[in-house]
Design an enzyme around this catalytic site. Sequence first.
Site, PDB file in Angstrom:
ATOM      1  N   LYS A  28       0.824  -1.213   0.000  1.00  0.00           N
ATOM      2  CA  LYS A  28       0.000   0.000   0.000  1.00  0.00           C
ATOM      3  C   LYS A  28       0.863   1.271   0.000  1.00  0.00           C
ATOM      4  CE  LYS A  28      -3.678   1.754   2.955  1.00  0.00           C
ATOM      5  NZ  LYS A  28      -4.385   1.481   4.177  1.00  0.00           N
ATOM      6  N   SER A  29       1.914   1.278   0.829  1.00  0.00           N
ATOM      7  CA  SER A  29       2.781   2.465   0.903  1.00  0.00           C
ATOM      8  C   SER A  29       3.398   2.781  -0.459  1.00  0.00           C
ATOM      9  CB  SER A  29       3.926   2.233   1.902  1.00  0.00           C
ATOM     10  OG  SER A  29       3.441   2.106   3.203  1.00  0.00           O
ATOM     11  N   SER A 173       6.975   8.728  12.613  1.00  0.00           N
ATOM     12  CA  SER A 173       5.909   8.747  11.611  1.00  0.00           C
ATOM     13  C   SER A 173       6.485   8.944  10.220  1.00  0.00           C
ATOM     14  CB  SER A 173       4.903   9.865  11.911  1.00  0.00           C
ATOM     15  OG  SER A 173       4.035  10.025  10.806  1.00  0.00           O
ATOM     16  N   ASP A 326       1.381  -1.510  12.015  1.00  0.00           N
ATOM     17  CA  ASP A 326       0.082  -1.974  11.512  1.00  0.00           C
ATOM     18  C   ASP A 326      -0.174  -3.445  11.821  1.00  0.00           C
ATOM     19  OD1 ASP A 326      -0.793   0.430  10.441  1.00  0.00           O
ATOM     20  OD2 ASP A 326       0.272   0.110   8.557  1.00  0.00           O
ATOM     21  N   LYS A 353      -4.899   5.558  14.760  1.00  0.00           N
ATOM     22  CA  LYS A 353      -5.025   4.912  13.447  1.00  0.00           C
ATOM     23  C   LYS A 353      -6.483   5.028  12.985  1.00  0.00           C
ATOM     24  CE  LYS A 353      -0.872   3.469  12.381  1.00  0.00           C
ATOM     25  NZ  LYS A 353      -0.266   3.694  11.068  1.00  0.00           N
ATOM     26  N   ARG A 357      -6.981   1.798  17.679  1.00  0.00           N
ATOM     27  CA  ARG A 357      -6.759   0.387  17.371  1.00  0.00           C
ATOM     28  C   ARG A 357      -6.417  -0.421  18.621  1.00  0.00           C
ATOM     29  NH1 ARG A 357      -3.469   0.015  11.819  1.00  0.00           N
ATOM     30  NH2 ARG A 357      -5.401   0.260  10.682  1.00  0.00           N
ATOM     31  N   ARG A 402      -8.005  -3.499   9.455  1.00  0.00           N
ATOM     32  CA  ARG A 402      -7.075  -4.439  10.094  1.00  0.00           C
ATOM     33  C   ARG A 402      -7.698  -5.140  11.301  1.00  0.00           C
ATOM     34  NH1 ARG A 402      -2.845  -3.664   6.837  1.00  0.00           N
ATOM     35  NH2 ARG A 402      -2.342  -1.533   6.264  1.00  0.00           N
TER      36      ARG A 402
END
Length: 450
Positions: A28-29, A173, A326, A353, A357, A402
């Site tokens: 995804k990144s 981050s 993640d 998130k 989460r 997720r």
Amino acid sequence: MSHSACPKPATARHSQALTGEIRIPGDKSISHRSFMFGGLASGKTRITGLLEGEDVINTGRAMQAMGARIRKEGDVWIINGVGNGCLLQPEAPLDFGNAGTGARLTMGLVGTYDMKTSFIGDASLSKRPMGRVLNPLREMGVQVEAAEGDRMPLTLIGPRTANPIAYRVPMASAQVKSAVLLAGLNTPGVTTVIEPVMTRDHTEKMLQGFGADLTVETDKDGVRHIRIVGQGKLTGQTIDVPGDPSSTAFPLVAALLVEGSDVTIRNVLMNPTRTGLILTLQEMGADIEIIDPRLAGGEDVADLRVKASKLKGVVVPPERAPSMIDEYPVLAIAASFAEGETVMDGLDELRVKESDRLAAVARGLEANGVDCTEGEMSLTVRGRPGGKGLGGGTVGTHLDHRIAMSFLVMGLASEKPVTVDDSTMIATSFPEFMGMMAGLGAKIAESGAE
């Protein structure tokens, strides 16, 4: 597309051995950045293996709204970029749906343009803090009109000419680091990001690949200094996106937990900033064989062969958090089946998130009979080998893909079924999840589709 309109619950049941070979959708990144940098570069960019989840498609649409031409021919995405410094003011607000990465990176990319750009998103994204990206942009001369607490919807009004800054990232981050580097692309002079804790480095690697004048130095204390010279030329590239390690985590943990399983996962990104989960599972006793490690497009890639394993609890070092942020929800599932106690600490980033989460995982575990303790920044899980007595609960997913996938994995190995209250948002990152898991032998069904 609103996920809340029509939730689709799903239930996972105890399954027989999972077997087979799979190829995970693209990372995804890297997919987000491929659309962004391809849309910005001069000339043509060709992408194969792109993750076609909703989040990434929203990033592509945003680039189209600012002048990039994007089309798909067969399996290849072809982008004709505008050239660095040549993005156009979009006519309407850019809608990022659920995509925090797309939104934050694009804020950096467009913030230093002398134009007005508005950003909107879904209910979940509109709750997430954007100040961490907006603060360095303000230092560069960007004006911000935002909802309370620096949240979306928000509008950026760029300066006539941006000021280059040296910015020390206050938290681990990659999104903040990347946003500042992207803002530096359209800023005269040298923009510097100082990163005390290394995070995923796809932005640096890919910008260099597109021709940006970007250098990285690590000082004697291990602090990274990343410098980018603005207003240079970017040139279109050919990119083959490797499989997403965060998506790999779900079938991988399922294969470890379901008795007798033997699954091979092809073409997985093994960038050292992303492999914390594999390392942790190996410490817990997981049988994960790394096959044919190789380089593809400057990134480490390998195939993984995973066999069912008896796991034991471990203490996960907090400094490992950035390389697996993640993956903690699915690690907590693995820990629920391990012998002894697993301690996860340094999890403050999980609170901001797609959902809180950390709280969502703890509530889900409790609903399914797992003995766990939630701290301010930590989670301790006391496992039950074989999943004896586990399951039987319904988990609130809070629009978080997720959380949904993690607890569906749990149900495959627990004694009783596990239900998640919604599975529609899995499409944001892993649209093939249900079909791929079923192909390995997993018993997962959308409720009403029994």
